[in-house]
Design an enzyme around this catalytic site. Sequence first.
Site, short mmCIF file in Angstrom:
data_model
loop_
_atom_site.label_atom_id
_atom_site.label_comp_id
_atom_site.label_asym_id
_atom_site.label_seq_id
_atom_site.Cartn_x
_atom_site.Cartn_y
_atom_site.Cartn_z
N PRO A 287 -65.55 37.57 -7.27
CA PRO A 287 -64.92 36.70 -8.70
C PRO A 287 -63.38 36.94 -8.57
O PRO A 287 -62.87 37.92 -8.10
CB PRO A 287 -65.01 37.62 -9.62
CG PRO A 287 -65.60 39.07 -9.31
CD PRO A 287 -65.65 39.45 -7.68
N ARG A 289 -60.63 34.33 -10.49
CA ARG A 289 -60.79 33.48 -11.88
C ARG A 289 -61.13 33.88 -12.92
O ARG A 289 -60.50 34.11 -14.15
CB ARG A 289 -61.28 31.85 -11.56
CG ARG A 289 -61.09 31.13 -12.35
CD ARG A 289 -62.11 29.29 -12.83
NE ARG A 289 -62.13 28.93 -11.77
CZ ARG A 289 -61.52 28.05 -11.00
NH1 ARG A 289 -60.25 27.44 -11.48
NH2 ARG A 289 -61.82 27.54 -9.58
N CYS A 355 -40.94 14.04 -9.43
CA CYS A 355 -40.18 12.79 -8.58
C CYS A 355 -41.82 12.29 -8.50
O CYS A 355 -42.01 11.79 -7.15
CB CYS A 355 -39.12 12.41 -7.64
SG CYS A 355 -38.01 12.70 -8.82
#
Length: 431
Positions: A287, A289, A355
């Site tokens: 694991p 996340r 940008c």
Amino acid sequence: MHDFHYQGSQLHVEGMSVAALARKYGTPLYIYSQATLTRRHRELNQAMAPVEHLVCFAVKSNSNQSVLRLLAGLGSGFDIVSGGELQRVLAAGGDPRRCVFAGVGKTEAEIQFALQQGVYSFNVESEPELQRINAVARRLKKIAPVAVRLNPNVDARTHAKITTGTYENKFGVAFEEIPGVYGRAARLPHLRLRGVQMHIGSQLTEVAPFAQAVKKVAPLVAQLQARHGIEFFSIGGGIGIVYRDALASGQPAWWRGAGKKFITPQQYAAALLPALRSLGVKILMEPGRYISGNAGILVTRVEYVKRTGHKNFVIVDGAMNDLIRPAFYDAYHEIVPVTKLGGARIASDVVGPVCESGDYFCQDRPLPRVREGDYLALLSAGAYGFVMASNYNTRALAAEVMVHGRKAALVRARQPIPAIWSGETVAPWLK
Ligand code: LLP
């Protein structure tokens, strides 16, 4: 996110005011909660306690030295995908014998380094890789422990860019081909077939695909154990977390009532343990996340509020180079003001200075009216946040802070701007 809450009007991480940390260390700033990281690791371990197991934290999700040191101290193993990650784990005091090395493109140098360090297993993604590992091990007069990553061809029902367990993507070896591949690998004298591995995808919010994959693969694992004496089965990572209304997740009743989809370690264990238990092999999990995601936030400062005829743009000092998930996956991160604001909400686009039109954290989301100088927090940013940051637009990598109760420490200094081009030189003929 139990450890992220308002005290009065102020967002806190454990016992620390987020605004105070932002003023002290500047923004954009990642802040991690040690309590969340610890709890998530412990909860998963407890849920899987009925079987012999090892949690190998996916270093790719968050590789800060303090995060790795904390988890190493909890006895964690690590899932690494490069020689660089192995070096990081070693630098943080992690145990190489608890590391599994995954990835489709391991170089000879990486294989050699990992062999010399004594990793627990190479999670191999192809037959040419088996050949290469065998050759490197022969040269070093070693036996390399390997597991082949099998692709169960199960739909994880998650985002296309993070689905890995179907035949449409580059990962692993097809389920049907596994017995043949193990048979041929068994004849390579410098390999030891130690296990078998799979990973079907990331951010799964239901246990059904996990259960389906385990059910499909379990008989094969039993067969590989009988034929080749493998000792472990890695069921990969992928447990999903709450991104929407993440702050409310401190109040389980409310949260469940709202019908949010998420997986608890108890549900995960209940769905998988029956099939895993009877195998009698060690179970590895990878694991990332689940452990680090809800443990971190990204704090950013409002630079301008720009109202056009169509939109309310909140221009902040954080950008896609700091947290790319919204731009890359259309990912949702909850955005909350660090100092609570009342009043009506207004549909807003929170955007960065980069940008690119894709440089937004949310679009047309009802948010309180903010002003220049206010701080906003992007929640659930502890996984695949800082680690995916870049220097695009010659923007410095953000600073990172670890909080432990009423203590906070800068665990990564903001990158000095000249450091961004410190490795560059002017070609001699241009001097
Ligand atoms: N094991 C393997 C073999 C993996 O490929 C991954 C993730 C994991 C474990 C850990 O998965 P987790 O438990 O964290 O879901 N950048 C994307 C996620 C990419 C995941 C890649 N592999 C995102 O931000 O959503």
